[in-house]
Motif scaffolding. Structure first.
Motif, PDB file in Angstrom:
ATOM      1  N   THR A   1       0.836  -1.208   0.000  1.00 24.11           N
ATOM      2  CA  THR A   1       0.000   0.000   0.000  1.00 24.11           C
ATOM      3  C   THR A   1       0.863   1.247   0.000  1.00 24.11           C
ATOM      4  OG1 THR A   1      -1.767  -1.167   1.154  1.00 24.11           O
ATOM      5  CG2 THR A   1      -1.801   1.244   1.249  1.00 24.11           C
TER       6      THR A   1
ATOM      7  N   LEU B   1       0.882   3.946  -2.939  1.00 24.23           N
ATOM      8  CA  LEU B   1       0.530   5.340  -2.627  1.00 24.23           C
ATOM      9  C   LEU B   1       1.603   6.303  -3.125  1.00 24.23           C
ATOM     10  CD1 LEU B   1      -1.009   5.132   0.965  1.00 24.23           C
ATOM     11  CD2 LEU B   1      -2.152   5.884  -1.129  1.00 24.23           C
TER      12      LEU B   1
ATOM     13  N   HIS C   1       1.320   6.485  -6.810  1.00 20.97           N
ATOM     14  CA  HIS C   1       0.108   7.242  -7.143  1.00 20.97           C
ATOM     15  C   HIS C   1       0.360   8.750  -7.025  1.00 20.97           C
ATOM     16  CE1 HIS C   1      -4.235   7.155  -7.768  1.00 20.97           C
ATOM     17  NE2 HIS C   1      -4.369   8.083  -6.839  1.00 20.97           N
ATOM     18  N   ARG C   2       1.057   9.136  -5.958  1.00 23.52           N
ATOM     19  CA  ARG C   2       1.350  10.563  -5.748  1.00 23.52           C
ATOM     20  C   ARG C   2       2.342  11.093  -6.784  1.00 23.52           C
ATOM     21  NH1 ARG C   2      -2.342  12.119  -2.221  1.00 23.52           N
ATOM     22  NH2 ARG C   2      -2.241  11.156  -0.191  1.00 23.52           N
TER      23      ARG C   2
ATOM     24  N   GLU D   1      -5.426  10.902  -9.779  1.00 29.69           N
ATOM     25  CA  GLU D   1      -6.573  11.322  -8.977  1.00 29.69           C
ATOM     26  C   GLU D   1      -7.188  10.115  -8.279  1.00 29.69           C
ATOM     27  OE1 GLU D   1      -8.860  14.381  -9.774  1.00 29.69           O
ATOM     28  OE2 GLU D   1      -7.271  15.469 -10.786  1.00 29.69           O
ATOM     29  N   GLY D   2      -7.931  10.358  -7.219  1.00 29.14           N
ATOM     30  CA  GLY D   2      -8.631   9.298  -6.520  1.00 29.14           C
ATOM     31  C   GLY D   2      -7.703   8.459  -5.665  1.00 29.14           C
ATOM     32  N   ARG D   3      -8.226   7.334  -5.228  1.00 25.09           N
ATOM     33  CA  ARG D   3      -7.452   6.417  -4.394  1.00 25.09           C
ATOM     34  C   ARG D   3      -6.931   5.268  -5.247  1.00 25.09           C
ATOM     35  NH1 ARG D   3     -11.530   5.083   0.353  1.00 25.09           N
ATOM     36  NH2 ARG D   3     -10.405   3.147   0.114  1.00 25.09           N
TER      37      ARG D   3
ATOM     38  N   GLU E   1      -6.006   1.475  -6.265  1.00 35.88           N
ATOM     39  CA  GLU E   1      -6.488   0.146  -5.922  1.00 35.88           C
ATOM     40  C   GLU E   1      -5.297  -0.684  -5.450  1.00 35.88           C
ATOM     41  OE1 GLU E   1      -9.720  -1.814  -8.222  1.00 35.88           O
ATOM     42  OE2 GLU E   1      -9.157  -0.301  -9.713  1.00 35.88           O
TER      43      GLU E   1
END
Length: 157
Positions: free
Chosen positions: A115, A119, A122-123, A128-130, A132
């Motif tokens: 996770t 994360l 993702h950043r 956008e959003g969370r 998966e």
């Protein structure tokens, strides 16, 4: 014959865990047939281990039902995916409670690291959003560590 059944069951479980991890990474889904196969494969493994059906395997099946009920509650509040719940419940048929607790701790650590990595990705990607999280990968990693322990311990230090 019995050793062959035991090792064959463990090897097949390992292959199914790889399929679960890869499938979850690609499609964010762990299929029902795979969870059912993991559950059913525990039967020849238990038979080969020499454990008595009563109370041995029935106790283990009751443990798996309790695990499923607890994890289903987490699914109901949106904390876990359905495939993850079913795979973890199927794995509860393989491991006695103490080993299963170790499995869950390893899955939690692997899931936390996964996770965190996703994360960060993702950043960095400014998505956008969370993101998966393919938790099947963490479940497979934890299960592999538990399955590998007896293999490693049989070699002298």
């Amino acid at each position: 014959m019995v050793d062959w059944v035991s090792w064959g069951s463990l090897a097949t479980l390992a292959l199914l865990l790889i399929v679960a991890a890869v499938g979850d990474v690609r499609r964010f889904t762990i299929p029902n047939w795979l969870c059912l196969a993991v559950a059913l494969l525990s039967l020849p493994y238990w038979w080969a281990s020499g454990a008595a059906f009563w109370p041995g395997f029935l106790w283990q099946a009751g443990f798996a039902v309790a695990v499923f009920a607890g994890l289903a509650a987490l699914f109901a509040i949106g904390v876990m995916g359905g495939g993850d719940v079913k795979l973890l419940a199927a794995l509860a048929l393989w491991f006695p409670p103490r080993a299963y607790l170790e499995l869950m701790m390893l899955v939690a650590v692997a899931g936390g690291l996964l996770t965190l990595a996703l994360l960060v990705r993702h950043r960095v990607a400014r998505a956008e959003g969370r993101p998966e999280i393919p938790y099947g990968l963490a479940i497979a990693a934890g299960a592999f560590l538990i399955l590998a322990e007896p293999l490693v311990k049989q070699f002298p230090a």
